[in-house]
Design a protein around this motif. Sequence first.
Motif, short mmCIF file in Angstrom:
data_model
loop_
_atom_site.label_atom_id
_atom_site.label_comp_id
_atom_site.label_asym_id
_atom_site.label_seq_id
_atom_site.Cartn_x
_atom_site.Cartn_y
_atom_site.Cartn_z
N HIS A 29 16.51 49.73 13.28
CA HIS A 29 16.36 49.05 14.57
C HIS A 29 15.54 49.94 15.50
N LYS A 30 14.45 49.38 16.02
CA LYS A 30 13.51 50.19 16.78
C LYS A 30 14.06 50.70 18.10
N GLU A 31 15.18 50.14 18.56
CA GLU A 31 15.75 50.59 19.82
C GLU A 31 17.08 51.33 19.62
N THR A 52 10.74 51.62 8.16
CA THR A 52 10.05 50.64 9.00
C THR A 52 10.94 50.29 10.19
N TYR A 53 10.37 50.39 11.39
CA TYR A 53 11.08 49.94 12.59
C TYR A 53 11.02 48.41 12.66
N VAL A 54 12.15 47.78 12.86
CA VAL A 54 12.20 46.32 12.94
C VAL A 54 13.10 45.89 14.09
N PRO A 55 12.93 44.67 14.60
CA PRO A 55 13.85 44.16 15.62
C PRO A 55 15.23 43.90 15.01
#
Length: 244
Positions: A29-31, A52-55
């Motif tokens: 999770h990118k955040e 990989t950063y993902v929502p």
Amino acid sequence: MEKENQIFGIRAVIEAIHAGKEIDKIFVHKEAQGELMRELMKTLKANNLPFTYVPVEKLNRLTHLNHQGVVATIAPIKFQSLETLVENLLENEKKPLLLILDQLSDARNFGAIIRTAECTGVDGIIISKTGAAPVNGDTVKTSAGAVFNVPICKVDHIKDAVFYLQGSGIKTVAATEKTEDTLYAVDFTEPVAIIMGSEDRGINPSVLKIVDEKAKLPLFGTIGSLNVSVACGAFLYEAVRQRS
């Protein structure tokens, strides 16, 4: 993503890495924040594992359970070192026949290619650590189990792999429509690595600039290209014909 090969939760992923599990894909999770997440990122970097950063919506689609901002898959095979593979082939005085897949993204195409590679005596398949199709249940099924018989090497960059192979005396041949030469003009009896591109973009232009030769399949219909697994089969069987 098959549930049986899926792990989620920060601590679970960290422990899988420490246990030496062959991690194929990691989605973060990118955040996501926090001390445990910082420990995960440190572990990923220490082990040179791409992610990989993902929502969060993508993670929620992968699992409805508490993922804590990270979902990963364990590969059903153990990947090999390119350097070790090439050294062993050359020590055994083989004329290597290798396959490089540049950003191929469809697991079923990947499986079909592996199956053909196994049937044509390919000594190893090279893929990139990021952007490549996963080695998952679809890959295993479509390959009819051939994925367990052909060495697969993951590399940081396809360009570096090309340079390494060239330095090892292995010719690199790109399958591309951006040439006037057909595959029938290529000498496949030499040590050779055939490069196939992605389904939509083909081979990266930066890779095309450094290959030894380029070759295309002659097409006589109105459609401008073949499915990548079909094209790969044509190239590999031309190599088989010449080597027989």
